[in-house]
Write an enzyme that holds these catalytic residues in place. Structure first.
Site, PDB file in Angstrom:
ATOM      1  N   HIS A  31      -9.117  -3.764  -2.592  1.00 19.68           N
ATOM      2  CA  HIS A  31      -8.132  -3.027  -1.800  1.00 19.68           C
ATOM      3  C   HIS A  31      -8.520  -1.547  -1.720  1.00 19.68           C
ATOM      4  O   HIS A  31      -8.497  -0.951  -0.632  1.00 19.68           O
ATOM      5  CB  HIS A  31      -6.752  -3.184  -2.440  1.00 19.68           C
ATOM      6  CG  HIS A  31      -5.650  -2.489  -1.696  1.00 19.68           C
ATOM      7  ND1 HIS A  31      -4.673  -3.157  -0.997  1.00 19.68           N
ATOM      8  CD2 HIS A  31      -5.368  -1.160  -1.535  1.00 19.68           C
ATOM      9  CE1 HIS A  31      -3.846  -2.293  -0.445  1.00 19.68           C
ATOM     10  NE2 HIS A  31      -4.242  -1.067  -0.764  1.00 19.68           N
ATOM     11  N   GLU A  32      -8.885  -0.964  -2.861  1.00 21.13           N
ATOM     12  CA  GLU A  32      -9.193   0.470  -2.884  1.00 21.13           C
ATOM     13  C   GLU A  32     -10.534   0.783  -2.215  1.00 21.13           C
ATOM     14  O   GLU A  32     -10.655   1.787  -1.504  1.00 21.13           O
ATOM     15  CB  GLU A  32      -9.177   0.997  -4.325  1.00 21.13           C
ATOM     16  CG  GLU A  32      -7.859   0.800  -5.061  1.00 21.13           C
ATOM     17  CD  GLU A  32      -6.646   1.303  -4.292  1.00 21.13           C
ATOM     18  OE1 GLU A  32      -6.786   2.250  -3.476  1.00 21.13           O
ATOM     19  OE2 GLU A  32      -5.552   0.742  -4.488  1.00 21.13           O
TER      20      GLU A  32
ATOM     21  N   HIS B  94     -10.308   1.048   1.491  1.00 21.49           N
ATOM     22  CA  HIS B  94      -9.866   2.360   1.978  1.00 21.49           C
ATOM     23  C   HIS B  94     -11.062   3.266   2.265  1.00 21.49           C
ATOM     24  O   HIS B  94     -11.027   4.085   3.192  1.00 21.49           O
ATOM     25  CB  HIS B  94      -8.963   3.035   0.940  1.00 21.49           C
ATOM     26  CG  HIS B  94      -7.522   2.635   1.028  1.00 21.49           C
ATOM     27  ND1 HIS B  94      -6.743   2.866   2.146  1.00 21.49           N
ATOM     28  CD2 HIS B  94      -6.708   2.026   0.121  1.00 21.49           C
ATOM     29  CE1 HIS B  94      -5.513   2.418   1.934  1.00 21.49           C
ATOM     30  NE2 HIS B  94      -5.458   1.895   0.714  1.00 21.49           N
TER      31      HIS B  94
ATOM     32  N   CYS C 136       0.848  -1.195   0.000  1.00 23.04           N
ATOM     33  CA  CYS C 136       0.000   0.000   0.000  1.00 23.04           C
ATOM     34  C   CYS C 136       0.880   1.239   0.000  1.00 23.04           C
ATOM     35  O   CYS C 136       1.882   1.300   0.728  1.00 23.04           O
ATOM     36  CB  CYS C 136      -0.917  -0.002   1.221  1.00 23.04           C
ATOM     37  SG  CYS C 136      -2.050   1.397   1.297  1.00 23.04           S
TER      38      CYS C 136
END
Length: 436
Positions: free
Chosen positions: A396-397, A400, A354
């Site tokens: 993953h994004e 966030h 990351c």
């Protein structure tokens, strides 16, 4: 002889009298005992009836409030599909409580594949049907900051009725710190209720942790919903405008240059990375500038990436860039207000890093296939299925956007159980205690 005869006559008459008196006393005593038994029985029956009525009344009140909530997935027409066990005071239990101290927040997985932050508050212990039972009480790390919910305790659990009589994903109980008195708390499973996910898709319902997976049946509280599953629509509420602080950050410095990627090594920046993001207006005048400066950050030659989310540049808004390795030319594409609405049970393990967590890598399990909804910069809605490595980047994004870092996923998966089904490409199935 006369005196003796008289004495015998009196004696003969005396004993029947004594026996008669004793019998009367016994009958009187029996009447008293029966009166006591009937009185106690009437109290027990009265208590049971009063308790039953109180539970039924509480359910009616909760249902009335539930149907009025703006976010509720149900309406009046769905009430025939709601079912409950008959109230049973056996499942109204006084438990001892061991308070836990210096507990750190952890991520409790949710039904949509994300997670929410909770803190372990205490352990409740009791006996049920001769079996020792222990359940963990939790406090929401997000709700704790609100004065209204500061004392709220959350008790999610599964039991052996899940999947047959009750919802397969478990049930919840709401308690309060104020309920703990003299080291004990009253837990009434007759108040157990289903999460929204029992009725509709599109909600983020905490999955009961392993610590609260019971190996006994709790036939009390709400049963399985038998109506048609709902589909939660995207809220028809315009996103909040960008704050002045957000606008100032987007326009800060040289606007032709990248926005700095914040790091989890800085406490104030970690707070941003761990916060829940909000939708952004696709037609906001500053969105193109924010998107461009995010693009410059993810394509920076010193630290290039395959994706970036707005929180990583200090803006808690739902905006991400993802490199599409599944498309010709492998372009980076912008996604406004993305939501993952479905995830496959098949998982893929792969190495992740990351931009906001320097010098850290880890083997993370991700869903192999996802269904994604999002908007473009014109506000048009889109939906597509994505799989493989590109699906990993999307997960993953979007994590966030929920304040979830890949290191949180590693900690979550360390506590899980997974079955390897193909050693060559590292495909797994999660062995979750959700009873179907």
């Amino acid at each position: 002889m006369r005196i003796l005869h008289l004495w015998l006559s009196v004696s003969v008459m005396r004993y029947p009298l004594i026996l008669l008196l004793n019998m009367e006393r016994m009958l009187l005593l029996r009447k008293v005992l029966w009166s006591v038994i009937l009185f106690v029985g009437s109290i027990v029956i009265s208590y049971a009836q009063t308790y039953r009525d109180s539970v039924l009344m509480l359910r009616q009140d909760k249902m009335a409030g539930f149907l009025k909530e703006p976010s509720t997935p149900l309406n009046e027409a769905d009430t025939p599909y709601l079912h409950y066990y008959e109230p049973d005071s056996t499942y109204r239990i006084r438990a001892s409580v061991e308070l836990l101290h210096d507990e750190q927040p952890f991520r409790m997985p949710t039904s949509d594949g994300t997670s929410k932050a909770y803190v372990r508050y205490g352990k409740a212990r009791f006996q049920l049907h001769g079996e020792p039972v222990e359940l963990t009480l939790y406090r929401s790390a997000d709700l704790f900051v609100s004065p209204i919910y500061r004392n709220h305790l959350f008790l999610p659990f599964t039991d052996m009725t899940n999947g047959s009589d009750t919802y397969g994903g478990g049930r919840y109980l709401d308690l309060s710190v104020a309920d703990i008195r003299d080291g004990h708390i009253l837990i009434d499973f007759n108040d157990a209720y289903n999460p929204y996910c029992a009725y509709s898709s599109g909600y983020r319902c905490p999955v009961p942790p392993k610590a609260n997976n019971l190996s006994i049946a709790i036939p009390a509280g709400e049963k399985k919903y038998t109506g048609p599953m709902k589909q939660r629509p995207r809220p028809n509420v315009p996103p909040k405008p960008l704050t002045e602080a957000e606008r100032n950050l987007i326009r800060s410095g040289d606007t032709t240059q990248l926005l700095r990627v914040i790091q989890d090594t800085v406490p104030d920046e970690t707070r941003i990375l761990k916060s829940l993001s909000e939708d952004i207006d696709p037609k906001d005048a500053l969105l193109p500038l924010l998107a461009q400066r995010m693009y410059l950050a993810v394509t920076d030659s010193t630290h290039p990436g395959v994706g970036i989310a707005a929180p990583q540049v200090g803006i808690n808004r739902n905006l991400i860039w993802v490199q599409r390795f599944d498309k010709a030319g492998e372009p980076l594409e912008l996604y406004v207000n993305p939501k993952i609405t479905w995830r496959s049970k098949l998982l893929r393990k792969g190495v992740e890093g990351c931009l906001s967590i320097p010098d850290t890598m880890g083997q993370v399990l991700r869903n192999y296939t996802i269904r994604l909804t999002y908007q473009d910069t014109d506000g048009e809605e889109h939906e597509e299925m994505v799989e493989g490595f590109t699906a990993v980047i999307f997960q993953h994004e979007t994590d966030h956007l929920y304040g979830i870092l890949f290191t949180d996923r590693l900690a979550e998966q360390a506590a899980g159980t997974y079955q390897l089904i193909n050693g060559e490409v590292d495909l797994y199935l999660e062995k979750r205690l959700r009873r179907q």
